[in-house]
Design a protein around this motif. Structure first.
Motif, PDB file in Angstrom:
ATOM      1  N   ALA A 154     -17.851   4.425   8.552  1.00 59.04           N
ATOM      2  CA  ALA A 154     -16.395   4.334   8.629  1.00 59.04           C
ATOM      3  C   ALA A 154     -15.759   5.552   7.951  1.00 59.04           C
ATOM      4  O   ALA A 154     -16.293   6.067   6.971  1.00 59.04           O
ATOM      5  N   PRO A 155     -14.636   5.984   8.458  1.00 55.77           N
ATOM      6  CA  PRO A 155     -13.961   7.110   7.799  1.00 55.77           C
ATOM      7  C   PRO A 155     -13.417   6.669   6.439  1.00 55.77           C
ATOM      8  O   PRO A 155     -13.082   5.492   6.254  1.00 55.77           O
ATOM      9  N   PRO A 156     -13.330   7.585   5.490  1.00 52.55           N
ATOM     10  CA  PRO A 156     -12.805   7.218   4.169  1.00 52.55           C
ATOM     11  C   PRO A 156     -11.369   6.715   4.269  1.00 52.55           C
ATOM     12  O   PRO A 156     -10.584   7.197   5.074  1.00 52.55           O
ATOM     13  N   ARG A 157     -11.060   5.732   3.433  1.00 50.62           N
ATOM     14  CA  ARG A 157      -9.706   5.178   3.403  1.00 50.62           C
ATOM     15  C   ARG A 157      -8.817   6.046   2.519  1.00 50.62           C
ATOM     16  O   ARG A 157      -9.275   6.633   1.545  1.00 50.62           O
ATOM     17  N   ASP A 158      -7.552   6.074   2.863  1.00 50.75           N
ATOM     18  CA  ASP A 158      -6.566   6.841   2.113  1.00 50.75           C
ATOM     19  C   ASP A 158      -5.957   5.938   1.035  1.00 50.75           C
ATOM     20  O   ASP A 158      -5.470   4.857   1.335  1.00 50.75           O
ATOM     21  N   ARG A 159      -5.973   6.390  -0.202  1.00 51.11           N
ATOM     22  CA  ARG A 159      -5.460   5.597  -1.321  1.00 51.11           C
ATOM     23  C   ARG A 159      -3.985   5.258  -1.159  1.00 51.11           C
ATOM     24  O   ARG A 159      -3.564   4.150  -1.463  1.00 51.11           O
ATOM     25  N   ASP A 160      -3.186   6.214  -0.704  1.00 51.50           N
ATOM     26  CA  ASP A 160      -1.751   5.967  -0.558  1.00 51.50           C
ATOM     27  C   ASP A 160      -1.463   4.918   0.512  1.00 51.50           C
ATOM     28  O   ASP A 160      -0.603   4.055   0.329  1.00 51.50           O
ATOM     29  N   VAL A 161      -2.190   4.981   1.619  1.00 54.04           N
ATOM     30  CA  VAL A 161      -2.009   4.000   2.691  1.00 54.04           C
ATOM     31  C   VAL A 161      -2.418   2.609   2.197  1.00 54.04           C
ATOM     32  O   VAL A 161      -1.704   1.626   2.423  1.00 54.04           O
ATOM     33  N   GLU A 162      -3.543   2.519   1.517  1.00 51.76           N
ATOM     34  CA  GLU A 162      -4.002   1.222   1.002  1.00 51.76           C
ATOM     35  C   GLU A 162      -3.031   0.661  -0.041  1.00 51.76           C
ATOM     36  O   GLU A 162      -2.768  -0.538  -0.077  1.00 51.76           O
ATOM     37  N   ALA A 163      -2.466   1.528  -0.882  1.00 52.95           N
ATOM     38  CA  ALA A 163      -1.490   1.082  -1.891  1.00 52.95           C
ATOM     39  C   ALA A 163      -0.228   0.557  -1.211  1.00 52.95           C
ATOM     40  O   ALA A 163       0.337  -0.461  -1.634  1.00 52.95           O
ATOM     41  N   ALA A 164       0.215   1.220  -0.155  1.00 54.28           N
ATOM     42  CA  ALA A 164       1.400   0.766   0.579  1.00 54.28           C
ATOM     43  C   ALA A 164       1.137  -0.581   1.240  1.00 54.28           C
ATOM     44  O   ALA A 164       2.009  -1.470   1.236  1.00 54.28           O
ATOM     45  N   ARG A 165      -0.049  -0.758   1.792  1.00 50.02           N
ATOM     46  CA  ARG A 165      -0.397  -2.054   2.409  1.00 50.02           C
ATOM     47  C   ARG A 165      -0.411  -3.163   1.365  1.00 50.02           C
ATOM     48  O   ARG A 165       0.079  -4.270   1.614  1.00 50.02           O
ATOM     49  N   ALA A 166      -0.982  -2.881   0.202  1.00 54.31           N
ATOM     50  CA  ALA A 166      -1.025  -3.878  -0.865  1.00 54.31           C
ATOM     51  C   ALA A 166       0.377  -4.232  -1.336  1.00 54.31           C
ATOM     52  O   ALA A 166       0.689  -5.403  -1.598  1.00 54.31           O
ATOM     53  N   LYS A 167       1.236  -3.237  -1.435  1.00 57.68           N
ATOM     54  CA  LYS A 167       2.616  -3.472  -1.856  1.00 57.68           C
ATOM     55  C   LYS A 167       3.346  -4.338  -0.830  1.00 57.68           C
ATOM     56  O   LYS A 167       4.103  -5.248  -1.190  1.00 57.68           O
TER      57      LYS A 167
ATOM     58  N   ARG B 258       1.929  -6.494   1.260  1.00 49.46           N
ATOM     59  CA  ARG B 258       1.384  -7.862   1.158  1.00 49.46           C
ATOM     60  C   ARG B 258       1.995  -8.600  -0.026  1.00 49.46           C
ATOM     61  O   ARG B 258       2.343  -9.777   0.074  1.00 49.46           O
ATOM     62  N   ALA B 259       2.141  -7.901  -1.156  1.00 50.90           N
ATOM     63  CA  ALA B 259       2.721  -8.527  -2.355  1.00 50.90           C
ATOM     64  C   ALA B 259       4.187  -8.893  -2.117  1.00 50.90           C
ATOM     65  O   ALA B 259       4.629  -9.969  -2.527  1.00 50.90           O
ATOM     66  N   ALA B 260       4.928  -8.027  -1.452  1.00 46.70           N
ATOM     67  CA  ALA B 260       6.329  -8.311  -1.170  1.00 46.70           C
ATOM     68  C   ALA B 260       6.457  -9.531  -0.254  1.00 46.70           C
ATOM     69  O   ALA B 260       7.316 -10.385  -0.457  1.00 46.70           O
ATOM     70  N   LYS B 261       5.581  -9.616   0.722  1.00 51.60           N
ATOM     71  CA  LYS B 261       5.614 -10.762   1.643  1.00 51.60           C
ATOM     72  C   LYS B 261       5.214 -12.046   0.927  1.00 51.60           C
ATOM     73  O   LYS B 261       5.818 -13.092   1.113  1.00 51.60           O
ATOM     74  N   ARG B 262       4.238 -11.941   0.046  1.00 58.77           N
ATOM     75  CA  ARG B 262       3.735 -13.119  -0.660  1.00 58.77           C
ATOM     76  C   ARG B 262       4.693 -13.603  -1.745  1.00 58.77           C
ATOM     77  O   ARG B 262       4.951 -14.782  -1.880  1.00 58.77           O
ATOM     78  N   PHE B 263       5.209 -12.672  -2.539  1.00 59.14           N
ATOM     79  CA  PHE B 263       6.021 -13.044  -3.692  1.00 59.14           C
ATOM     80  C   PHE B 263       7.507 -12.801  -3.507  1.00 59.14           C
ATOM     81  O   PHE B 263       8.302 -13.167  -4.361  1.00 59.14           O
ATOM     82  N   GLY B 264       7.890 -12.149  -2.410  1.00 59.46           N
ATOM     83  CA  GLY B 264       9.292 -11.801  -2.207  1.00 59.46           C
ATOM     84  C   GLY B 264       9.637 -10.565  -3.013  1.00 59.46           C
ATOM     85  O   GLY B 264       8.844 -10.094  -3.829  1.00 59.46           O
ATOM     86  N   THR B 265      10.777 -10.030  -2.774  1.00 61.91           N
ATOM     87  CA  THR B 265      11.190  -8.831  -3.514  1.00 61.91           C
ATOM     88  C   THR B 265      12.184  -9.226  -4.595  1.00 61.91           C
ATOM     89  O   THR B 265      12.931 -10.203  -4.449  1.00 61.91           O
TER      90      THR B 265
END
Length: 92
Positions: A67-80, A82-89
């Motif tokens: 698999a190609p290496p994952r980009d840290r910034d993209v993964e951080a944005a995805r996690a953010k 998911r957190a916003a959807k889960r916990f609200g803003t």
């Protein structure tokens, strides 16, 4: 405690020694049931963290993937997102 252990494999740039140490520390905290060891167990606790970090670094170096290496910034944005959807803003 263990929710703080993040995936470290297949990122560009590779995981730093600090990230590996932090994951090892979280692991030792989880299995020992203690976030801060007593003075009597402090040396054993720190030795375990060092040894697990060392072995983890070897694991990360030896793992193989196509698999190609994952980009840290993209993964951080995805996690953010998911957190916003889960916990609200937070209200502004």
């Amino acid at each position: 405690m263990c929710r703080n252990i993040k995936t470290l494999h297949n990122f560009d740039p590779p995981a730093t020694d600090d990230e590996v140490h932090a994951a090892a520390l979280q692991y030792v905290r989880k299995i020992s049931g203690s976030t801060k060891p007593s003075k009597a167990n402090e040396a054993v606790f720190e030795r375990a963290v060092r040894e697990i970090a060392h072995i983890s670094r070897h694991l990360l170096e030896d793992l193989v993937t196509t698999a190609p290496p994952r980009d840290r910034d993209v993964e951080a944005a995805r996690a953010k997102a998911r957190a916003a959807k889960r916990f609200g803003t937070a209200a502004a």
